[in-house]
Design an enzyme around this catalytic site. Structure first.
Site, PDB file in Angstrom:
ATOM      1  N   GLU A  42      10.455  18.287 -25.000  1.00  0.00           N
ATOM      2  CA  GLU A  42       9.774  18.590 -23.727  1.00  0.00           C
ATOM      3  C   GLU A  42      10.337  19.866 -23.084  1.00  0.00           C
ATOM      4  O   GLU A  42       9.626  20.579 -22.389  1.00  0.00           O
ATOM      5  CB  GLU A  42       9.881  17.402 -22.758  1.00  0.00           C
ATOM      6  N   ARG A  57      -2.531  21.517 -14.943  1.00  0.00           N
ATOM      7  CA  ARG A  57      -1.549  20.483 -15.287  1.00  0.00           C
ATOM      8  C   ARG A  57      -1.782  19.963 -16.713  1.00  0.00           C
ATOM      9  O   ARG A  57      -0.834  19.529 -17.376  1.00  0.00           O
ATOM     10  CB  ARG A  57      -1.598  19.329 -14.270  1.00  0.00           C
ATOM     11  N   LYS A 117       3.477  11.062 -11.798  1.00  0.00           N
ATOM     12  CA  LYS A 117       2.656  10.193 -12.642  1.00  0.00           C
ATOM     13  C   LYS A 117       3.405   8.877 -12.834  1.00  0.00           C
ATOM     14  O   LYS A 117       4.550   8.872 -13.292  1.00  0.00           O
ATOM     15  CB  LYS A 117       2.403  10.829 -14.013  1.00  0.00           C
ATOM     16  N   ARG A 121       0.810  -1.232   0.000  1.00  0.00           N
ATOM     17  CA  ARG A 121       0.000   0.000   0.000  1.00  0.00           C
ATOM     18  C   ARG A 121       0.840   1.278   0.000  1.00  0.00           C
ATOM     19  O   ARG A 121       0.399   2.322   0.442  1.00  0.00           O
ATOM     20  CB  ARG A 121      -0.993   0.019   1.168  1.00  0.00           C
ATOM     21  N   HIS A 137       0.478  16.746 -27.178  1.00  0.00           N
ATOM     22  CA  HIS A 137       0.316  15.313 -26.899  1.00  0.00           C
ATOM     23  C   HIS A 137      -0.902  14.703 -27.592  1.00  0.00           C
ATOM     24  O   HIS A 137      -0.928  13.500 -27.827  1.00  0.00           O
ATOM     25  CB  HIS A 137       0.245  15.056 -25.394  1.00  0.00           C
ATOM     26  N   ASN A 153       0.284  18.787 -21.417  1.00  0.00           N
ATOM     27  CA  ASN A 153       0.014  17.854 -22.522  1.00  0.00           C
ATOM     28  C   ASN A 153       0.058  18.549 -23.877  1.00  0.00           C
ATOM     29  O   ASN A 153      -0.383  17.974 -24.880  1.00  0.00           O
ATOM     30  CB  ASN A 153      -1.355  17.184 -22.323  1.00  0.00           C
ATOM     31  N   LYS A 169       7.815  22.740 -14.344  1.00  0.00           N
ATOM     32  CA  LYS A 169       6.964  21.587 -14.047  1.00  0.00           C
ATOM     33  C   LYS A 169       6.565  21.578 -12.572  1.00  0.00           C
ATOM     34  O   LYS A 169       5.405  21.301 -12.236  1.00  0.00           O
ATOM     35  CB  LYS A 169       7.650  20.279 -14.442  1.00  0.00           C
TER      36      LYS A 169
HETATM   37  N1  GLY Z   1       3.957  14.599 -18.568  1.00  0.00           N
HETATM   38  C1  GLY Z   1       2.792  15.310 -18.227  1.00  0.00           C
HETATM   39  C2  GLY Z   1       2.548  15.382 -16.762  1.00  0.00           C
HETATM   40  O1  GLY Z   1       3.388  14.984 -15.979  1.00  0.00           O
HETATM   41  O2  GLY Z   1       1.500  15.839 -16.349  1.00  0.00           O
END
Ligand code: GLY
Length: 368
Positions: free
Chosen positions: A185, A242, A143, A121, A249, A246, A227
């Site tokens: 990126e 966020r 992510k 968990r 993308h 993208n 970021k």
């Molecule tokens: N690569 C896109 C994000 O981390 O939201």
């Protein structure tokens, strides 16, 4: 050393950036080594190029090392490999107090983070990204995922690392095509909301490509700072902020799907071409200037990135690419949120893009 904070309320953490950081890593990892032991997950490329020196340094610091080696490539993000990895972690008596170390590119980081999330968990994990794309994007923000038959990254979770350690020097062993994929990126952050950073990329692309470590470190620092700021505002991609990450993308995902998510078109190459398409489509809608779209294509071309459908190996009917978009995981309530732009550094989310018009635009693009 440059330190960037990812200022999340429940799980804040730091990103450390320094050329030569690999030498400091044993000391930095020591506090995370339960009973002096660390579990490293890497792939067979990293095992050849980065691991030997790091292993020596960790052993010299009397750390006990266990390693699990994944095959190279997207195929490693599968249920099978997740099962092998979690079985291996359990057979090594991994506990919640352990920190599992992901040493590698986006594939290693994504599957390791997901394994850490589900094991008992939730175990701790640390990201040591070794590709440019992982350094400026996938290692930051939590992510984590594996792929399923239905598509990429569809089985996953948000699970933030305890820290991210970035050594720009490791990029010397990266194949030029992989480096270029990461540059897409980097440029993306300028296009989203920082026109001045886009100008900086234009002025410094040559030195970056030539391997200038000061320029590479600055590009990485500015990218992860952008970021970190965006992720701190919208960790779980709920408010639309966020989602700006993208950019390129939706088109890029369709191009990747058309090329079978294979090394015919790397993710960053799809994103590069997708960003060019997003700006040219924005210009076609009268939202931004043709000049802005042209500048972007020129900069990406200087990084040896594809900017046309032909260069991306996707000279196919526009409707076919739109059909791929309809399987995108970003589909919501039957519509596909699209990222468009009013100019460089002025990206926004549009919910009312006419996909029949997008198909027509893509057919026009085939003439480039
Ligand atoms: N690569 C896109 C994000 O981390 O939201």
């Amino acid at each position: 050393m440059t330190i960037v904070k990812v200022d999340l309320k429940s799980t804040p953490y730091h990103i450390h950036i320094k050329p030569g950081l690999l030498q400091d890593i044993p000391d930095m990892l020591a506090p995370f080594a339960r009973n002096g032991r660390l579990l490293f997950i890497l792939d067979s490329n990293v095992e050849k190029h980065v691991w030997p020196a790091l292993k020596r340094q960790c052993e010299a610091a009397s750390l006990i090392l266990e390693t699990f080696v994944l095959p190279v490539g997207e195929g490693a993000k599968s249920w099978d490999h997740l099962e092998h990895l979690t079985d291996w972690l359990l057979s090594h008596h991994t506990e919640r107090g352990d920190s599992i170390v992901a040493l590698g590119g986006g594939v290693v980081g994504d599957i390791t983070g997901f394994a850490a999330h589900i094991l008992k968990r939730g175990c701790g994990f640390i990201q040591i990204p070794t590709t440019l794309l992982a350094q400026v994007d996938s290692s930051v923000g939590g992510k984590t995922a594996i792929n399923s038959k239905a598509g990429k990254n569809l089985i996953g979770a948000f699970h933030q690392p305890a820290m991210v350690l970035i050594d720009p020097e490791v990029l010397v062993s990266l194949p030029p095509r992989e480096l270029a994929a990461g540059i897409a990126e980097v440029v993306k952050y300028g296009l989203i909301d920082d026109a001045e950073f886009f100008d900086w990329c234009e002025s410094n692309m040559q030195q970056f490509m030539a391997g200038d470590l000061v320029i590479r470190s600055e590009a990485i620092t500015r990218s992860v700072s952008a970021k970190a700021r965006i992720v701190a505002e919208d960790e779980k991609e709920l408010t639309g902020k966020r989602a700006l990450l993208n950019l390129g993308h939706t088109f890029g995902h369709a191009l990747e799907a058309e090329t079978g998510f294979s090394d015919r078109l790397l993710h960053g190459e799809g994103v590069a071409c997708g960003m060019g398409l997003a700006f040219r489509y924005s210009a076609r809608l009268g939202l931004c200037s043709e000049d802005a779209a042209q500048r972007i294509s020129e900069l990406l071309a200087r990084a040896d990135l594809p900017t046309t459908l032909k260069q991306a190996g996707c000279d196919v009917d526009g409707q076919k690419l739109v059909d791929h978009m309809l399987h995108d995981k970003k589909m919501s309530g039957g519509t596909l949120p699209f990222l468009l732009a009013r100019g460089i550094g002025e990206t926004f989310l549009s919910a009312d893009v006419d996909l029949a018009d997008v198909a027509e635009f893509l057919n026009e693009e085939r003439a480039r």
